[in-house]
Design an enzyme around this catalytic site. Sequence first.
Site: not given
Length: 1249
Positions: A33-34, A87, A116, A158, A186, A216-218
């Site tokens: 999600p962005m 989300q 977040c 998350k 993350h 999650n991450g990079d």
Amino acid sequence: MKSDYIQASVCQEKRKDPIEMFHSGQLVKVCAPMVRYSKLAFRTLVRKYSCDLCYTPMIVAADFVKSIKARDSEFTTNQGDCPLIVQFAANDARILSEAAGIVHPYANGIDINCGCPQRWAIGEGYGACLINKPELIQDMVKQVRNQVDNPKFSVSIKIRIHNDLIRTVDLCRKAEAAGVSWITVHGRTVEERHQPVHYDAIKIIKESISIPVIANGDIRTLKDAENVWQVTGTDGVKKKMTIQWVAVASFLYAEIGLILIFCLPFIPPQRWQKIFSFSVWGKIASFWNKAFLTIIILLIVLFLDAVREVRKYSSAHAIEKGTTTKPGTFEHTQMKLFRSQRNLYISGFSLFFWLVLRRLVTLITQLAKEMSNKGVLQSQAENTNKAAKKFMEENEKLKWILKSHGKDDGNVLEKENKKLVEDQAKLKTELKKTSEALSKAQNDVITMKMQAERLSKEYDQLLREHAELQVMAAPGDKSEPPQLSEYHCNYVVSRPVYSELAFQQKHERRLQERRTLRESLAKSCSCSRKKAFGMLKTLLPVFEWLPKYRVKDWLLSDIISGISTGLVATLQGMAYALLAAVPVGYGLYSAFFPILTYFIFGTSRHLSVGPFPVVSLMVGSVVLSMAPDEDFLIPMNGTAANITVVDSAARDAARVLVASALTLLVGIIQLIFGCLQIGFIVRYLADPLVGGFTTAAAFQVLVSQLKIVLNVPTKNYNGILSIIYTLIEIFENIGDTNIADFIAGLLTIVICMAVKELNDRYKHKIPIPIPIEVIVTIIATAISYGANLEKNYNAGIVKSIPRGFLPPALPPVSLFSGMAAESFSVAVVAYAIAVSVGKVYATKHDYTIDGNQEFIAFGISNIFSGCFSCFVATTALSRTAVQESTGGKTQVAGIISAVVVMIAIVALGKLLEPLQKSVLAAVVIANLKGMFMQVCDVPRLWRQNKTDAVIWVFTCVVSIILGLDLGLLAGLVFALLTVVLRVQFPSWNGLGSIPSTDIYKSTKDYKNIEEPEGVKILRFSSPIFYGNVDGFKKCIKSTVGFDAIRVYNKRLKALRRIQKLIKKGQLRATKNGIISDGSPNNAFEPDEDIEDFEELDVPTKEIEVQVDWNSELPVKVNVPKVPIHSLVLDCGAISFLDVVGVRSLKMIVKEFQRIDVNVYFASLQDHVLEKLEQCGFFDDHVKMDTFFLTVHDAILYLQNQGKSQEGQDSILEKITLIQDCKDPLELMEAELVEEELDVQDEAIRRLAS
């Protein structure tokens, strides 16, 4: 919420189950999600490139549930958008469950964002702050599961990792126990942004739980995704706990359940004994001891094995922590140590609880036996007591027989008596033994109970330790606490009927210590170190909060808040200077100097001190009245003598002096008010009055700035109807509008109001409000400078702003005489606005402000500012809101905002000279929205209290027509007048009792109310003073149904006529009443039951004549009937009495006593009773025993008296003498006239004499 051709049934059929994807063994590719992406179009695109699972952007659940607009804008989907995860950002389980219920037909599941790291999200309680609240996450997951009855609907979370990985693993396990479908991890902490991702931590988390884990991450390419998949092993399944430890854990929970069952309070030990006596227990008992020992041995073996593992991994843990091995090894070893410790605790607790269970069964059995023995002993003791009573009765009979028989039988009776005494002694001995045995049994029972309680406490302590470990969460949902049932309670009070006199005699009052003036002065003037520090902190509050300032926690927030507030204050100071009719640069001074002194003397932490539009407009009206343009006209050079122009330089200098003098005088008035401790004066400015006044001021500000936006030449009107004259002249000259200024002002108004609306609507997403005033000002200045609007379009610009500060100078004191009245109203209004805003934020942030100290703080600030050419300062609502919403904690933010204003004064003033005045006027108008929105309060006020609504409308209209100063005075007088009228005409009620209770309610408002026979009860809900004495008398007259004075006069008139008839011989007085002698009399109505004439020869002066005033009289006089014998006044709502009220009350009592109606008082407050004593209310006719504690006391007293309904007038004592009296009743008439005089009539007569 939009859905393109969605049908729930079709979507359910085509929907994929995300859980099945994770169990397929293949790499699951997820579109994260962005905020700026992840919309429907982007999700449709990535699904074409083999994306397995898509998320929506993060949606705030509270807004999503509350607003349909938010649902339409935040969530859009269609048939092909499957599988889809929505989300949410949430911190409330109920709201999240409602949001899940809304999206359930259109999505495959929801995800709770607990990772977040944005500051706005953490500030609102969303995002990464939730990883520190595992119980809240569990609650939200369970609520969603209960709301959505679909096992395929997924609920995931998350998260980000903690610095301590054990906390993260514990969080994941709790989430798994709550029913989470999968967890997205993350691999960074909350503080990390661009640091490398800790994939080894993700791997450890995956090994610690059995549900799917998403890394999650990079991950920017598909190759990155495959590498992370291989490194973390997120497709693997956690190794399950070994069989023996599963069995031990199950055995542990079984033990806990049995112990809880044994400890149930409503199952007595006898019941357990009956249960243990069943035949099945006999079969079990044969191998009970063998099973007990076997289980003990197994648990000891498992406990020792766990101890061995703990020692093994503890040593490895210490070695690997000090060496540099590959990443993740230390965390992996630490996790194994954690598991071995878990096994140790499980086996240890199981062993302990097994022993506790065995001991508990033994104690229950012993306690049951002791209680049965106690029952047997109690029955024996009862039988012994019965035998002893029977013996005593027989003994009394024998004594009586002994007295009745002669001396001959004395020896025989004496022997029998001795035998009975011996039997009595034996019985006493047996009774004593039984009592000792019973006492011993009771002690044994108490000992057993103490042992059981101690065992229960030990169990509770162990249970708490077990809960803290949280090794294995208990299965099943948490049961909701049972709701308490409602009980209808009754109360019965038994006490005597109290009059005030009886109560004071029985209950002694506490003596009030009264100090002399010398003692009070000595105490107030005494000084100690503690008292001196207290006074210093009171006068200088900065010493109270500054030493407690938390630099690490507050400084950064105060800096950010101060910069934001300073930018707004700079623009508002320049804009509000136009309202004060002084050059723009002096507005910057007014936004700077007051903050410096308020920082030291103020008690509010969030007020942004500076100009305010209402106060600035009031200052401008004084400035324009004392320095109008007509006083500065000079002839124009080179033209005829009748052409003049305004000397703007001299006019501006004079107006600055007037504004500074007014500021100094306002400060002096506020300082005096603060020193005299009369901050309560603001209480008389009610909220409706302030609302109407500020709305009228906003209208005044709008009109005054409208001419600047249009750049229309008008005169400066001031006083009554000035706003009307200004509007007329604006519309007369509207053809001369400057288009450049009008367009700039209109665009500024539209843009500022639109952006402010966005700031309010999305304040939870925007960490700092957009400083639109600053942005618009910079753009407008650049446009004005680039296009040279002054030269090309004749636009009105600021022109010159003084650079730097002016030296301090004392304003001319001679100007004070011309502004004294206006300065008082400005001082009160400025203080009222500041204190009102300060109390709002003080309540919000849980601290208090001192009203009197605020008077002193603003007084000193205005005195200090007046010496630096400033105008009156208070606080602005918008600036204070900016300072609080951007994170301001203390007045350090105010000092930083002053630094920003100082930079503008010293360095940036020259850059703002091309700025159009219409832009500044438009900024002022855009900030008036909140004041104009107060008009919406009028309908609400009308529904709640029509008087307050009338005050609001009256103050607003009068302030618009008469001006702000006179309008405020008129509104204040009108508001006080409404209070006077409400006291002048108070409410009153005739009371009756609710049957079988001591509750008395209005007979008009309630049904089934009983009025005591012959008694009237009146409740008067107001003080009694000179203004409402007449109203009080009317209330009494309406309650009783007659006028006591008129009844008395009519009775006297009837007595006069009876006297005349007695003198003429037509009437005679007998013991049966008044009779006629048989001669015709038109004024006489004969009695049907006439006595024998022989009895009339009795002398009449020896007969007491009875006159029934409620029956027919022998004279034609209409005497009003008096149906009552008592009047009870409920004085509980009377707060005070004055001298006139006391005298009137005493006169009312005497008037009713003359017609044989007693007046009683109830529920008087102590200070009112003291006032009656001080004013000499009590005498021989009015006594203290007619005052009762409550109305019910008075009614009970009257009922006990049993007073006859046939009234006997007090005048009857004179009737026996009337027959021989030949003089008219002049004395009685004189007394009547003297007593009938009212207080006001008596005062007028005294003045006339």
